[in-house]
Design an enzyme around this catalytic site. Structure first.
Site, PDB file in Angstrom:
ATOM      1  N   ASP A  25      -1.698  -1.726  -3.981  1.00  0.00           N
ATOM      2  CA  ASP A  25      -2.298  -0.478  -3.488  1.00  0.00           C
ATOM      3  C   ASP A  25      -3.357   0.053  -4.460  1.00  0.00           C
ATOM      4  O   ASP A  25      -3.250  -0.152  -5.672  1.00  0.00           O
ATOM      5  CB  ASP A  25      -1.185   0.569  -3.287  1.00  0.00           C
ATOM      6  CG  ASP A  25      -1.627   1.693  -2.365  1.00  0.00           C
ATOM      7  OD1 ASP A  25      -2.664   1.555  -1.689  1.00  0.00           O
ATOM      8  OD2 ASP A  25      -0.923   2.725  -2.333  1.00  0.00           O
ATOM      9  N   ASN A  73      -1.630  -0.386   8.939  1.00  0.00           N
ATOM     10  CA  ASN A  73      -3.031  -0.483   8.508  1.00  0.00           C
ATOM     11  C   ASN A  73      -3.987  -0.789   9.664  1.00  0.00           C
ATOM     12  O   ASN A  73      -5.191  -0.568   9.544  1.00  0.00           O
ATOM     13  CB  ASN A  73      -3.202  -1.534   7.400  1.00  0.00           C
ATOM     14  CG  ASN A  73      -2.612  -1.127   6.050  1.00  0.00           C
ATOM     15  OD1 ASN A  73      -2.190  -1.986   5.270  1.00  0.00           O
ATOM     16  ND2 ASN A  73      -2.575   0.169   5.745  1.00  0.00           N
TER      17      ASN A  73
HETATM   18  C1  IPE Z   1       0.744  -0.135   1.663  1.00  0.00           C
HETATM   19  O1  IPE Z   1      -0.360   0.584   1.250  1.00  0.00           O
HETATM   20  C2  IPE Z   1       0.308  -1.340   2.424  1.00  0.00           C
HETATM   21  C3  IPE Z   1      -0.332  -2.380   1.630  1.00  0.00           C
HETATM   22  C4  IPE Z   1      -0.448  -2.400   0.337  1.00  0.00           C
HETATM   23  C5  IPE Z   1      -0.847  -3.491   2.374  1.00  0.00           C
HETATM   24  P1  IPE Z   1      -0.896   1.827   2.102  1.00  0.00           P
HETATM   25  O2  IPE Z   1      -2.058   2.369   1.348  1.00  0.00           O
HETATM   26  O3  IPE Z   1      -1.137   1.422   3.491  1.00  0.00           O
HETATM   27  O4  IPE Z   1       0.348   2.824   2.060  1.00  0.00           O
HETATM   28  P2  IPE Z   1       0.437   4.398   2.213  1.00  0.00           P
HETATM   29  O5  IPE Z   1      -0.359   4.758   3.416  1.00  0.00           O
HETATM   30  O6  IPE Z   1      -0.138   4.996   0.966  1.00  0.00           O
HETATM   31  O7  IPE Z   1       1.902   4.688   2.335  1.00  0.00           O
HETATM   32  C1  IPE Z   2      -4.418  -1.393  -0.575  1.00  0.00           C
HETATM   33  O1  IPE Z   2      -5.418  -0.542  -0.975  1.00  0.00           O
HETATM   34  C2  IPE Z   2      -4.885  -2.453   0.386  1.00  0.00           C
HETATM   35  C3  IPE Z   2      -4.469  -2.223   1.778  1.00  0.00           C
HETATM   36  C4  IPE Z   2      -3.641  -1.322   2.192  1.00  0.00           C
HETATM   37  C5  IPE Z   2      -5.063  -3.086   2.788  1.00  0.00           C
HETATM   38  P1  IPE Z   2      -5.795   0.739  -0.136  1.00  0.00           P
HETATM   39  O2  IPE Z   2      -6.894   0.387   0.798  1.00  0.00           O
HETATM   40  O3  IPE Z   2      -4.603   1.356   0.478  1.00  0.00           O
HETATM   41  O4  IPE Z   2      -6.374   1.689  -1.283  1.00  0.00           O
HETATM   42  P2  IPE Z   2      -6.167   3.260  -1.430  1.00  0.00           P
HETATM   43  O5  IPE Z   2      -4.702   3.519  -1.407  1.00  0.00           O
HETATM   44  O6  IPE Z   2      -6.875   3.893  -0.282  1.00  0.00           O
HETATM   45  O7  IPE Z   2      -6.778   3.568  -2.745  1.00  0.00           O
HETATM   46 MG    MG Z   3      -3.281   2.773  -0.123  1.00  0.00          MG
END
Ligand code: IPE
Ligand code: IPE
Ligand code: MG
Length: 253
Positions: A25, A73
């Site tokens: 993340d 996502n």
């Molecule tokens: C969790 O991250 C999913 C992945 C790392 C693929 P998210 O960014 O989607 O999670 P939330 O929304 O902060 O819970």
């Molecule tokens: C994790 O990074 C990757 C996926 C969930 C696909 P994020 O895209 O959630 O990054 P933040 O949390 O917005 O910084």
């Molecule tokens: Mg995230």
């Protein structure tokens, strides 16, 4: 001695986690902090995937499961989803040699039917090609949700005509995507968030959890070894008392 070597020297090779899961993340925030498009962060994050996979293989970790795209996502803006799918394809095509040369078996967990063909094709091809590899299993959680997985397992059991009395943990686990993998020992989440976000809900029941402020694109070898050192300092009691755990360890030694 490099900083990495000195960290590696603190690791006990006999007590490594067998199966590590990572909630990768913070890619978006990494890019936004640099005034760049979120996809730039996802691309940099794929470099962390390469670094952590390589080191896991070198250390002899048997299974590495990476949360790359959740069921939730799909609800992100269409351009980000499309960019992530294109990047996934690029990763699968670009990492083929690295995966095959290192005897890594690629696997995927999640509702793969939802993936576009541009991802599904190289994914299926590399899973088939690497199916006989044995040194490590790299699993990508794609279109994955822990609750979806539990429901999928229940449906499979009902379809098999499983009677209530026949259902135990072992039978249930055979219906999960992680069937055949070692138990999940360690879950790492980057970016400072303190939640599982629907990742491996059943499998994480007794996993150790490691949370770090580092954003995923900044999470490289040293940060990973620190997480492993932290893991080795934990006492996994699995419901027992500390004294019981010590006496069992003494008998085994
Ligand atoms: C969790 O991250 C999913 C992945 C790392 C693929 P998210 O960014 O989607 O999670 P939330 O929304 O902060 O819970
Ligand atoms: C994790 O990074 C990757 C996926 C969930 C696909 P994020 O895209 O959630 O990054 P933040 O949390 O917005 O910084
Ligand atoms: Mg995230």
């Amino acid at each position: 001695m490099s900083a990495l070597d000195s960290l590696l020297s603190q690791l006990d090779p006999k007590r490594l986690p067998r199966h590590v899961g990572i909630i990768m993340d913070g890619n978006g925030r990494w890019a936004e902090a640099r005034g760049q498009d979120r996809l730039v962060g996802h691309r940099e994050g794929s470099r962390s995937v390469r670094a952590i996979t390589r080191l896991s293989r070198r250390l002899g970790i048997r299974a590495l499961t990476l949360y790359a795209f959740s069921s939730q996502n799909w609800q992100r803006p269409a351009e980000e989803v499309a960019g992530l799918m294109a990047l996934l394809r690029e990763y699968l095509v670009g990492e083929r040699d690295e995966i095959m040369d290192n005897d890594i078996r690629l696997s995927a967990l999640g509702d793969l039917d939802k993936l576009p063909r541009l991802v599904r094709e190289p994914l299926d091809a590399l899973m088939a090609e690497s199916a006989g590899n044995r040194s490590m299993t790299l699993s990508l959680a794609l279109s994955y949700g822990g609750r979806d997985e539990l429901l999928m397992a229940c449906r499979a059991l009902l379809a098999q005509g499983c009677a209530p009395g026949e259902l135990d943990e072992a039978r249930f686990e055979q219906c999960l995507y992680t069937a055949g993998l070692p138990p999940l020992d360690l879950v790492i989440r980057t970016s400072g968030e303190l939640r599982l976000s629907n990742f491996l809900l059943w499998q994480s029941a007794y996993a150790e959890l490691h949370f770090t402020e580092a954003l995923w694109p900044d999470f490289r070898e040293e940060a990973f070894v620190r997480a492993l050192i932290d893991y080795q300092a934990r006492e996994r009691r699995l419901g027992l008392t500390s004294a019981q755990v010590h006496s069992t360890a003494m008998k085994l030694a």
